[in-house]
Motif scaffolding. Sequence first.
Motif, mmCIF file in Angstrom:
data_model
loop_
_atom_site.group_PDB
_atom_site.id
_atom_site.type_symbol
_atom_site.label_atom_id
_atom_site.label_comp_id
_atom_site.label_asym_id
_atom_site.label_seq_id
_atom_site.Cartn_x
_atom_site.Cartn_y
_atom_site.Cartn_z
ATOM 1 N N GLN A 191 78.052 -35.191 13.118
ATOM 2 C CA GLN A 191 77.047 -35.840 13.973
ATOM 3 C C GLN A 191 77.376 -35.672 15.460
ATOM 4 N N VAL A 249 73.139 -31.235 17.370
ATOM 5 C CA VAL A 249 72.354 -32.326 16.800
ATOM 6 C C VAL A 249 71.126 -32.560 17.670
ATOM 7 N N ASP A 270 67.575 -35.052 17.865
ATOM 8 C CA ASP A 270 66.889 -36.213 17.288
ATOM 9 C C ASP A 270 67.654 -36.778 16.092
ATOM 10 N N GLY A 271 68.969 -36.803 16.208
ATOM 11 C CA GLY A 271 69.800 -37.410 15.175
ATOM 12 C C GLY A 271 70.021 -36.539 13.956
ATOM 13 N N ARG A 272 69.394 -35.359 13.906
ATOM 14 C CA ARG A 272 69.449 -34.492 12.724
ATOM 15 C C ARG A 272 70.453 -33.371 12.973
ATOM 16 N N ILE A 273 71.374 -33.169 12.055
ATOM 17 C CA ILE A 273 72.350 -32.089 12.187
ATOM 18 C C ILE A 273 71.653 -30.760 11.890
ATOM 19 N N ARG A 274 71.730 -29.856 12.846
ATOM 20 C CA ARG A 274 71.196 -28.510 12.599
ATOM 21 C C ARG A 274 72.362 -27.595 12.222
ATOM 22 N N ALA A 332 67.346 -27.256 10.505
ATOM 23 C CA ALA A 332 67.585 -28.634 10.075
ATOM 24 C C ALA A 332 66.879 -28.841 8.729
ATOM 25 N N ASP A 333 66.325 -27.760 8.190
ATOM 26 C CA ASP A 333 65.488 -27.822 6.997
ATOM 27 C C ASP A 333 66.300 -27.409 5.766
ATOM 28 N N ALA A 335 69.569 -32.368 2.007
ATOM 29 C CA ALA A 335 70.700 -33.221 2.406
ATOM 30 C C ALA A 335 71.666 -33.447 1.239
#
Lengths: 359, 359
Positions: free
Chosen positions: A319, A324, A326-330, A344-345, A348
């Motif tokens: 993190q 990162v 918008d809080g999303r791990i790329r 980021a797609d 999870a």
Amino acid sequence: MQTLTVSLADRSYPIHIGSGLLGQAEHILPHLKRKQVAIVSNTTVAPLYMQTIAQPLRDAGVAVIEIVLPDGEAHKNHQTLQIIYDHLLQNRCERNTTLIALGGGVIGDLTGYAAATYLRGVPFIQVPTTLLSQVDSSVGGKTGINHPLGKNMIGAFYQPKLVLADIDTLTTLPQRELSAGVAEVVKYGLIRDADFFDWLETNMSALMHLDAAVTSYAIYRSCENKAEVVAADEHEQGERALLNLGHTFGHAIENAMGYGVWLHGEAVATGTVMAADLSQRMGWLNAAEVARIKAILQAAKLPIDAPDLGADEYLRLMQLDKKVADGRIRLILQQSIGKAVITADYDAEKLRQTLSLAA
Amino acid sequence: MQTLTVSLADRSYPIHIGSGLLGQAEHILPHLKRKQVAIVSNTTVAPLYMQTIAQPLRDAGVAVIEIVLPDGEAHKNHQTLQIIYDHLLQNRCERNTTLIALGGGVIGDLTGYAAATYLRGVPFIQVPTTLLSQVDSSVGGKTGINHPLGKNMIGAFYQPKLVLADIDTLTTLPQRELSAGVAEVVKYGLIRDADFFDWLETNMSALMHLDAAVTSYAIYRSCENKAEVVAADEHEQGERALLNLGHTFGHAIENAMGYGVWLHGEAVATGTVMAADLSQRMGWLNAAEVARIKAILQAAKLPIDAPDLGADEYLRLMQLDKKVADGRIRLILQQSIGKAVITADYDAEKLRQTLSLAA
């Protein structure tokens, strides 16, 4: 000597690759605005190469200030940066004084960042002495230091005036550091150059034995790849992020184990295998491709098994990554050998399986 | 509200000047890449204005992190910078988080430098609350911190996305700080805008009483002058150095007395008189012009008598200036009111007379 150019409009600069370059002041002299340089090195590299580069400059009438720092990633921090500033100020270095980074990635990042920020910016030259810094960190203008809460969190994009990669310096490099550099060489093949990956599979043994022609070619082609990426995306808004293949995982490993315990390239190699594992779970790589990736890294004597930190701890550390959004791990994942994407797609739950080191 | 633009290609940005701007989130919202900001202020300004700006942003759905630093030039250093980094990392601020500097020049310089270096660069907005920062330091992208061996020695050129100058904040400004800001306003008249100098002679009393129309015009015209200079010479290779009229002398005074004892603008005012004195000794200004310069500064309740450090100490401190080239101190001197030059071509003995405070 081979030369290629990093094309960045008025910030373009040449990379010279070859043997014996350190002792040839004529490569450096045309880039000096004033005949004063500060050469920044460390306690390991300075005894080997400081005078090799300093003496010819002095003979050409250049005033040389030598700044020797403690060695190691653990010193890539604010305290060490202050040592550089203190020397520059005590020696009354001016805006026309050129800093020269003589060493590996840590020296290059520290010196580049000092150059970016001293008097709001002075010229600097990269003289990388490790394979990793010759093929990666010395090219592209990323400079910076670590923060106790994360690696490379403080820094600047700041381009050198010249990169001088002398392959002779690799003969004094410990094998473990040579391997760490090869991890980044392999990376270029994986993210955007399938032909180079094939060539590396064939030539890995010669590269590990520092065959001059093979080594020069591997550095040249790596720099060529990096220069193309940097020219297209200097500030890492897009494609440049692909160069971070394995790095989000790798930084988590480095951070967890303590900076400098794992070499950066070792952590990247292991992170590359984790990225390949997740790519396979996503159905993008097949088992044979993953096996090739593991095999080439093993041929370079690199670790491929990640430490078992637990998925939660991996996620917490990841993190902190600069990618990162918008809080999303790329993550940088593989669609094939020779083609990586930043995304980021991903699933999870599959990421969690990778981080749990599930079979 | 009046608006002007600093023209720097893809780094151009607007300056809004007017009353009540702090409470109007609509000026800030279009510049946010992500609805997260970190507002950096100090213990003096935050109680007055933090919620004025923060609440409308929160009402618009923006996550606001408040960072309140100790007040004063003495805190424009590495330790305070670390406080900003620590907050940003602890709050997991990302590359799309915008930093907002709410305060005077120290807050602007610190916040801008933090923005330039956090994750190798995040967006930032200047909300200057002192006259000095509204007319000078918030415009043009100079950011940085002091080093024990010299002022502003560490920093970066890094442009904001927006400057928001709300003249209402000047009503809470101590008179001494208002005067310090006027020193920089007068500077624009002296270096490149004789008409503005004339206007200031007429309107100084109204400006000191914060007449709204006069104050807005003085800020607008100052920013217009600064924007033109910055657009022509972003990295201070030439004309931009003229903005440092009085600063080489002034920095020596600030450095000698201890940062923060003299206000920056007070030191600049005194330095401006020293520059005028040397200009007169060089035969470039006549006695009447020097008298006008002293008179307008005195009308702004600014000091015009330099402390007696001795010429040698002045020279030693001035050698640390960033404009020193090849060991030679370059000075900004007046050829007339409205025309300044940067020159190393002055009589060293006459400089010594100025520094000795000779009659």
